[in-house]
Design a protein around this motif. Structure first.
Motif, PDB file in Angstrom:
ATOM      1  N   ILE A  86       5.967  19.619 -11.788  1.00 56.22           N
ATOM      2  CA  ILE A  86       6.074  20.166 -10.446  1.00 56.22           C
ATOM      3  C   ILE A  86       6.722  19.101  -9.568  1.00 56.22           C
ATOM      4  O   ILE A  86       6.237  17.976  -9.478  1.00 56.22           O
ATOM      5  N   ALA A  87       7.815  19.462  -8.920  1.00 57.36           N
ATOM      6  CA  ALA A  87       8.481  18.539  -8.005  1.00 57.36           C
ATOM      7  C   ALA A  87       7.771  18.531  -6.660  1.00 57.36           C
ATOM      8  O   ALA A  87       7.372  19.577  -6.145  1.00 57.36           O
ATOM      9  N   THR A  88       7.604  17.342  -6.082  1.00 62.60           N
ATOM     10  CA  THR A  88       7.000  17.204  -4.759  1.00 62.60           C
ATOM     11  C   THR A  88       7.293  15.819  -4.220  1.00 62.60           C
ATOM     12  O   THR A  88       7.377  14.850  -4.985  1.00 62.60           O
ATOM     13  N   PRO A  89       7.456  15.663  -2.906  1.00 58.74           N
ATOM     14  CA  PRO A  89       7.624  14.324  -2.323  1.00 58.74           C
ATOM     15  C   PRO A  89       6.319  13.671  -1.881  1.00 58.74           C
ATOM     16  O   PRO A  89       6.313  12.503  -1.505  1.00 58.74           O
ATOM     17  N   VAL A  90       5.220  14.442  -1.907  1.00 59.87           N
ATOM     18  CA  VAL A  90       3.940  13.925  -1.406  1.00 59.87           C
ATOM     19  C   VAL A  90       2.814  14.350  -2.330  1.00 59.87           C
ATOM     20  O   VAL A  90       2.701  15.539  -2.670  1.00 59.87           O
ATOM     21  N   ILE A  91       2.002  13.402  -2.729  1.00 64.56           N
ATOM     22  CA  ILE A  91       0.777  13.742  -3.449  1.00 64.56           C
ATOM     23  C   ILE A  91      -0.407  13.065  -2.761  1.00 64.56           C
ATOM     24  O   ILE A  91      -0.281  12.007  -2.133  1.00 64.56           O
ATOM     25  N   VAL A  92      -1.563  13.705  -2.864  1.00 62.26           N
ATOM     26  CA  VAL A  92      -2.829  13.148  -2.383  1.00 62.26           C
ATOM     27  C   VAL A  92      -3.723  12.959  -3.594  1.00 62.26           C
ATOM     28  O   VAL A  92      -4.070  13.928  -4.275  1.00 62.26           O
ATOM     29  N   ASP A  93      -4.058  11.717  -3.889  1.00 56.31           N
ATOM     30  CA  ASP A  93      -4.952  11.421  -5.007  1.00 56.31           C
ATOM     31  C   ASP A  93      -6.388  11.553  -4.503  1.00 56.31           C
ATOM     32  O   ASP A  93      -6.949  10.638  -3.920  1.00 56.31           O
ATOM     33  N   ALA A  94      -6.949  12.731  -4.720  1.00 50.64           N
ATOM     34  CA  ALA A  94      -8.334  13.026  -4.345  1.00 50.64           C
ATOM     35  C   ALA A  94      -9.103  13.407  -5.601  1.00 50.64           C
ATOM     36  O   ALA A  94      -9.926  14.320  -5.586  1.00 50.64           O
ATOM     37  N   ALA A  95      -8.832  12.685  -6.681  1.00 50.21           N
ATOM     38  CA  ALA A  95      -9.344  13.058  -8.001  1.00 50.21           C
ATOM     39  C   ALA A  95     -10.764  12.580  -8.260  1.00 50.21           C
ATOM     40  O   ALA A  95     -11.236  12.643  -9.405  1.00 50.21           O
ATOM     41  N   GLY A  96     -11.456  12.100  -7.238  1.00 52.07           N
ATOM     42  CA  GLY A  96     -12.861  11.731  -7.409  1.00 52.07           C
ATOM     43  C   GLY A  96     -13.036  10.656  -8.462  1.00 52.07           C
ATOM     44  O   GLY A  96     -12.409   9.593  -8.405  1.00 52.07           O
ATOM     45  N   ALA A  97     -13.885  10.922  -9.432  1.00 50.48           N
ATOM     46  CA  ALA A  97     -14.173   9.943 -10.481  1.00 50.48           C
ATOM     47  C   ALA A  97     -12.932   9.541 -11.266  1.00 50.48           C
ATOM     48  O   ALA A  97     -12.903   8.486 -11.899  1.00 50.48           O
ATOM     49  N   TRP A  98     -11.896  10.367 -11.220  1.00 51.54           N
ATOM     50  CA  TRP A  98     -10.654  10.099 -11.951  1.00 51.54           C
ATOM     51  C   TRP A  98      -9.556   9.537 -11.047  1.00 51.54           C
ATOM     52  O   TRP A  98      -8.398   9.473 -11.449  1.00 51.54           O
ATOM     53  N   THR A  99      -9.900   9.097  -9.832  1.00 52.77           N
ATOM     54  CA  THR A  99      -8.893   8.586  -8.900  1.00 52.77           C
ATOM     55  C   THR A  99      -8.092   7.445  -9.503  1.00 52.77           C
ATOM     56  O   THR A  99      -6.860   7.405  -9.413  1.00 52.77           O
ATOM     57  N   ARG A 100      -8.784   6.511 -10.114  1.00 54.74           N
ATOM     58  CA  ARG A 100      -8.088   5.359 -10.707  1.00 54.74           C
ATOM     59  C   ARG A 100      -7.170   5.784 -11.841  1.00 54.74           C
ATOM     60  O   ARG A 100      -6.061   5.260 -11.988  1.00 54.74           O
TER      61      ARG A 100
END
Length: 405
Positions: free
Chosen positions: A194-208
């Protein structure tokens, strides 16, 4: 499956879902939310759902007051159900050193216009008869505090985001964030690109894991938190104030005719999420009831009901902790278009309505309406952040969440 989006939010817990909702509500950008399992299914619904308005900094008090307001208006704003109770709370000091903290808390709360006062142990017992006065040095009543059903918040935000045009992609694992010339270009998932210029890493326990797969470091660690929900207890009314015992870090609130209670223990267990396997689900987290019983015995003089009430549910989640006990929210300093919404520090769900709104404005308008610089990842410097040092500091923050010295 979509081919592109203006913003992709990775993770559908409270922080991610709130961010996706507020972006979608603005209507300016196409937003998609990607979740490796079911929407809103991991740590958020396993939280305690307690809103504590007296925080350790001016910024956090301002944010939690906004979040509490948004929780009260959640159904009006989102069109989704959320059960909440404005119960107030009792913060209990058993040691002289923590009595001093209570005095400082009261002064800070009054500066911010909070409904706070010191009570005698007997007066606190009259407000919540399940709190016994024995061994109590001081009690602070916080009238602004409340609690809500944690299972409804993230899912409610996600459904509301979808109703406002967001695309939800459950059961879709992100394998990598693509970066070109220092700018986010898209994400690779188990179902395609998926192409995108912006992502938000809100993956909780998997953030790292999400960040490090693309060479971005974030100084947080994942720990376990668990609680009990009891069977119904005679006279356990919904409006009874919540109780927090500072030095033991034990909390209790009414829940479905009984009580929900837990602890931030002395030696929390930390996890390397890579070691749990690609198919790990938080519902399969191994739990240890003896940890809870140990602390129930510690506070037996004040909360004897914890040892007496039968347990109906034992659940746990995987919150993320930072070295200073504060969230990590905002852009990465090394990759354009890469934002963090993480470091919940066992209080992320309650403040998610406010942080989601702030982060959405940051992405759309270029800046949040409240200065969130103290929550920037930049406050930790450039590293390195050795895991052993990070774990030691995070464990201290976890244990001292209620400000005990």
């Amino acid at each position: 499956m979509i081919e592109s989006a203006d913003v992709i939010v990775i993770g559908s817990g409270g922080l991610g879902a709130a961010t996706a909702f507020h972006i979608a509500k603005r209507g300016a950008l196409r937003v998609a939310m990607i979740e490796r399992l079911e929407i809103g299914s991991q740590t958020s619904p396993r939280a305690a759902g307690m809103v504590s308005c007296l925080r350790k900094s001016d910024l956090m008090i301002d944010l939690i007051k906004l979040a509490a307001h948004k929780i009260r208006r959640f159904s009006d704003e989102s069109g989704q159900p959320l059960d909440w109770v404005h119960s107030g709370s009792l913060k209990v000091a058993r040691r002289p050193v923590d009595v001093e903290v209570i005095q400082e808390d009261i002064l800070r709360g009054r500066r911010h216009g909070l409904d706070v006062e010191e009570l005698s142990a007997d007066a606190a017992h009259r407000l919540n008869p399940f709190l016994q006065p024995k061994g109590i040095g001081a009690v602070m009543r916080i009238g602004d505090d409340m609690y809500f059903n944690p299972a409804q918040l993230a899912v409610g935000f996600a459904r509301a985001a979808e109703a406002n045009g967001a695309v939800l992609l459950p059961n879709t694992a992100v394998t990598r964030v693509l970066i070109e010339d220092g700018q986010v270009a898209g994400v690779d998932t188990a179902r395609g690109h998926i192409a995108t210029p912006v992502i938000v890493d809100a993956a909780g326990a998997w953030t790292r894991q999400v960040a490090e797969a693309s060479g971005i470091r974030i100084p947080l660690v994942t720990t376990a938190q668990q609680l009990f929900v009891t069977e119904p207890v005679h006279d356990a009314r919904a409006e009874l104030p919540m109780v927090r015992i500072m030095d033991a870090a034990v909390y209790m609130r009414p829940c479905d005719g009984g009580f929900l209670w837990g602890v931030y223990e002395e030696n929390p267990k930390f996890f390397d999420m890579d070691g749990l396997g690609a198919n790990f689900d938080v519902k399969d987290l191994p739990l240890d009831a003896e940890i809870l019983w140990h602390y129930a015995r510690d506070v037996e003089a004040q909360l004897p009901i914890l040892l007496k009430a039968a347990v109906r549910e034992h659940r746990g989640g995987l919150p993320t902790m930072t070295a200073d006990g504060q969230h990590i929210v905002g852009p990465s300093p090394v990759v354009r278009g890469f934002y963090f919404a993480s470091g919940c520090n066992v209080a992320g769900l309650s403040i998610a309505p406010a942080l989601g709104e702030m982060l959405a404005a940051w992405i759309i308008d270029g800046a949040p309406p409240i200065d969130l610089a103290p929550l920037s990842i930049g406050r930790f410097g450039n590293g390195p952040w050795p895991d052993d040092e990070l774990i030691n500091k995070a464990a201290w923050q976890y244990r001292h969440f209620y400000g005990a010295r």
